[in-house]
Design a protein around this motif. Structure first.
Motif, PDB file in Angstrom:
ATOM      1  N   LEU A  10      -9.747 -12.674  -2.656  1.00  0.00           N
ATOM      2  CA  LEU A  10      -9.613 -11.556  -1.726  1.00  0.00           C
ATOM      3  C   LEU A  10      -8.195 -11.433  -1.193  1.00  0.00           C
ATOM      4  CD1 LEU A  10     -12.955 -11.744   0.271  1.00  0.00           C
ATOM      5  CD2 LEU A  10     -12.306 -10.163  -1.542  1.00  0.00           C
ATOM      6  N   SER A  11      -7.489 -12.557  -1.057  1.00  0.00           N
ATOM      7  CA  SER A  11      -6.114 -12.474  -0.559  1.00  0.00           C
ATOM      8  C   SER A  11      -5.203 -11.776  -1.565  1.00  0.00           C
ATOM      9  CB  SER A  11      -5.576 -13.864  -0.220  1.00  0.00           C
ATOM     10  OG  SER A  11      -5.543 -14.690  -1.362  1.00  0.00           O
ATOM     11  N   VAL A  12      -5.366 -12.089  -2.844  1.00  0.00           N
ATOM     12  CA  VAL A  12      -4.550 -11.442  -3.873  1.00  0.00           C
ATOM     13  C   VAL A  12      -4.940  -9.975  -4.011  1.00  0.00           C
ATOM     14  CG1 VAL A  12      -3.958 -11.419  -6.324  1.00  0.00           C
ATOM     15  CG2 VAL A  12      -4.127 -13.589  -5.114  1.00  0.00           C
ATOM     16  N   LEU A  13      -6.227  -9.698  -4.000  1.00  0.00           N
ATOM     17  CA  LEU A  13      -6.680  -8.311  -4.109  1.00  0.00           C
ATOM     18  C   LEU A  13      -6.219  -7.484  -2.918  1.00  0.00           C
ATOM     19  CD1 LEU A  13     -10.302  -8.836  -5.464  1.00  0.00           C
ATOM     20  CD2 LEU A  13      -8.310  -8.002  -6.718  1.00  0.00           C
ATOM     21  N   GLY A  14      -6.279  -8.054  -1.729  1.00  0.00           N
ATOM     22  CA  GLY A  14      -5.837  -7.338  -0.537  1.00  0.00           C
ATOM     23  C   GLY A  14      -4.343  -7.058  -0.556  1.00  0.00           C
ATOM     24  N   ALA A  15      -3.574  -8.058  -0.968  1.00  0.00           N
ATOM     25  CA  ALA A  15      -2.125  -7.863  -1.046  1.00  0.00           C
ATOM     26  C   ALA A  15      -1.777  -6.837  -2.120  1.00  0.00           C
ATOM     27  CB  ALA A  15      -1.430  -9.195  -1.334  1.00  0.00           C
ATOM     28  N   ALA A  16      -2.460  -6.889  -3.242  1.00  0.00           N
ATOM     29  CA  ALA A  16      -2.199  -5.925  -4.315  1.00  0.00           C
ATOM     30  C   ALA A  16      -2.607  -4.518  -3.886  1.00  0.00           C
ATOM     31  CB  ALA A  16      -2.936  -6.328  -5.583  1.00  0.00           C
ATOM     32  N   ALA A  17      -3.712  -4.411  -3.170  1.00  0.00           N
ATOM     33  CA  ALA A  17      -4.165  -3.094  -2.714  1.00  0.00           C
ATOM     34  C   ALA A  17      -3.227  -2.514  -1.669  1.00  0.00           C
ATOM     35  CB  ALA A  17      -5.577  -3.191  -2.152  1.00  0.00           C
ATOM     36  N   GLY A  18      -2.444  -3.362  -1.033  1.00  0.00           N
ATOM     37  CA  GLY A  18      -1.487  -2.900  -0.040  1.00  0.00           C
ATOM     38  C   GLY A  18      -0.417  -1.992  -0.611  1.00  0.00           C
ATOM     39  N   ILE A  19      -0.310  -1.956  -1.926  1.00  0.00           N
ATOM     40  CA  ILE A  19       0.695  -1.105  -2.552  1.00  0.00           C
ATOM     41  C   ILE A  19       0.452   0.371  -2.230  1.00  0.00           C
ATOM     42  CG2 ILE A  19      -0.432  -0.772  -4.790  1.00  0.00           C
ATOM     43  CD1 ILE A  19       2.398  -1.190  -6.024  1.00  0.00           C
ATOM     44  N   ALA A  20      -0.790   0.742  -2.036  1.00  0.00           N
ATOM     45  CA  ALA A  20      -1.093   2.138  -1.716  1.00  0.00           C
ATOM     46  C   ALA A  20      -0.453   2.522  -0.383  1.00  0.00           C
ATOM     47  CB  ALA A  20      -2.598   2.355  -1.665  1.00  0.00           C
ATOM     48  N   GLY A  21      -0.565   1.660   0.599  1.00  0.00           N
ATOM     49  CA  GLY A  21       0.050   1.931   1.889  1.00  0.00           C
ATOM     50  C   GLY A  21       1.566   1.928   1.817  1.00  0.00           C
ATOM     51  N   VAL A  22       2.115   1.032   1.005  1.00  0.00           N
ATOM     52  CA  VAL A  22       3.571   0.965   0.861  1.00  0.00           C
ATOM     53  C   VAL A  22       4.091   2.245   0.207  1.00  0.00           C
ATOM     54  CG1 VAL A  22       5.452  -0.253  -0.303  1.00  0.00           C
ATOM     55  CG2 VAL A  22       3.651  -1.543   0.832  1.00  0.00           C
ATOM     56  N   VAL A  23       3.419   2.704  -0.812  1.00  0.00           N
ATOM     57  CA  VAL A  23       3.835   3.937  -1.482  1.00  0.00           C
ATOM     58  C   VAL A  23       3.770   5.112  -0.509  1.00  0.00           C
ATOM     59  CG1 VAL A  23       3.183   5.611  -3.263  1.00  0.00           C
ATOM     60  CG2 VAL A  23       3.254   3.177  -3.802  1.00  0.00           C
ATOM     61  N   ARG A  24       2.681   5.190   0.235  1.00  0.00           N
ATOM     62  CA  ARG A  24       2.508   6.284   1.191  1.00  0.00           C
ATOM     63  C   ARG A  24       3.588   6.226   2.283  1.00  0.00           C
ATOM     64  NH1 ARG A  24      -2.617   5.990   1.373  1.00  0.00           N
ATOM     65  NH2 ARG A  24      -2.715   4.265   2.825  1.00  0.00           N
ATOM     66  N   THR A  26       6.630   4.670   2.148  1.00  0.00           N
ATOM     67  CA  THR A  26       8.000   4.849   1.669  1.00  0.00           C
ATOM     68  C   THR A  26       8.266   6.274   1.184  1.00  0.00           C
ATOM     69  OG1 THR A  26       7.407   3.945  -0.514  1.00  0.00           O
ATOM     70  CG2 THR A  26       8.369   2.436   1.097  1.00  0.00           C
ATOM     71  N   ARG A  27       7.222   7.006   0.834  1.00  0.00           N
ATOM     72  CA  ARG A  27       7.412   8.402   0.439  1.00  0.00           C
ATOM     73  C   ARG A  27       7.997   9.240   1.572  1.00  0.00           C
ATOM     74  NH1 ARG A  27       2.094  10.114  -2.441  1.00  0.00           N
ATOM     75  NH2 ARG A  27       2.567   8.872  -4.260  1.00  0.00           N
ATOM     76  N   SER A  28       7.603   8.918   2.786  1.00  0.00           N
ATOM     77  CA  SER A  28       8.050   9.700   3.935  1.00  0.00           C
ATOM     78  C   SER A  28       9.295   9.122   4.600  1.00  0.00           C
ATOM     79  CB  SER A  28       6.922   9.796   4.967  1.00  0.00           C
ATOM     80  OG  SER A  28       6.622   8.506   5.463  1.00  0.00           O
ATOM     81  N   MET A  29       9.834   8.059   4.046  1.00  0.00           N
ATOM     82  CA  MET A  29      11.016   7.419   4.636  1.00  0.00           C
ATOM     83  C   MET A  29      12.295   7.949   3.998  1.00  0.00           C
ATOM     84  SD  MET A  29       9.876   3.419   4.741  1.00  0.00           S
ATOM     85  CE  MET A  29      11.357   2.885   5.570  1.00  0.00           C
ATOM     86  N   PRO A  30      13.388   7.884   4.744  1.00  0.00           N
ATOM     87  CA  PRO A  30      14.672   8.216   4.119  1.00  0.00           C
ATOM     88  C   PRO A  30      15.029   7.137   3.085  1.00  0.00           C
ATOM     89  CG  PRO A  30      15.002   7.492   6.394  1.00  0.00           C
ATOM     90  CD  PRO A  30      13.531   7.576   6.160  1.00  0.00           C
ATOM     91  N   ALA A  31      15.760   7.510   2.076  1.00  0.00           N
ATOM     92  CA  ALA A  31      16.111   6.568   1.010  1.00  0.00           C
ATOM     93  C   ALA A  31      17.282   5.704   1.462  1.00  0.00           C
ATOM     94  CB  ALA A  31      16.454   7.329  -0.266  1.00  0.00           C
ATOM     95  N   ASP A  32      16.975   4.682   2.256  1.00  0.00           N
ATOM     96  CA  ASP A  32      18.006   3.752   2.695  1.00  0.00           C
ATOM     97  C   ASP A  32      17.478   2.323   2.623  1.00  0.00           C
ATOM     98  OD1 ASP A  32      16.306   3.686   4.856  1.00  0.00           O
ATOM     99  OD2 ASP A  32      17.765   4.327   6.336  1.00  0.00           O
TER     100      ASP A  32
END
Length: 71
Positions: A10-24, A26-32
């Motif tokens: 579950l720890s690996v699956l949870g960390a891997a699933a966190g990519i969805a939040g990271v993508v969401r 960083t999409r709205s962040m300035p590119a810095d």
């Protein structure tokens, strides 16, 4: 090395699933540099989850050895 223990952790699956939040996020962040920090933190959390699963057997053996020494 069995890949199944990583895919069912579950720890690996949870960390891997966190990519969805990271993508969401960083999409709205300035590119810095802050975008790189967010991705770095996600990568570090995934690496720690994988390392934790990799060390589980050693941790169990250590606990068993300690039990025999204490008891």
């Amino acid at each position: 090395m069995s890949i199944g223990k990583y895919l069912t952790s579950l720890s690996v699956l949870g960390a891997a699933a966190g990519i969805a939040g990271v993508v969401r996020q960083t999409r709205s962040m300035p590119a810095d540099w802050r975008r790189l920090v967010v991705w770095g933190v996600w990568a570090a959390s995934l690496a720690l989850a994988i390392a934790g699963v990799a060390k589980q057997d050693e941790d169990a053996q250590f606990a068993e050895d300690q039990k025999h020494l204490d008891g």
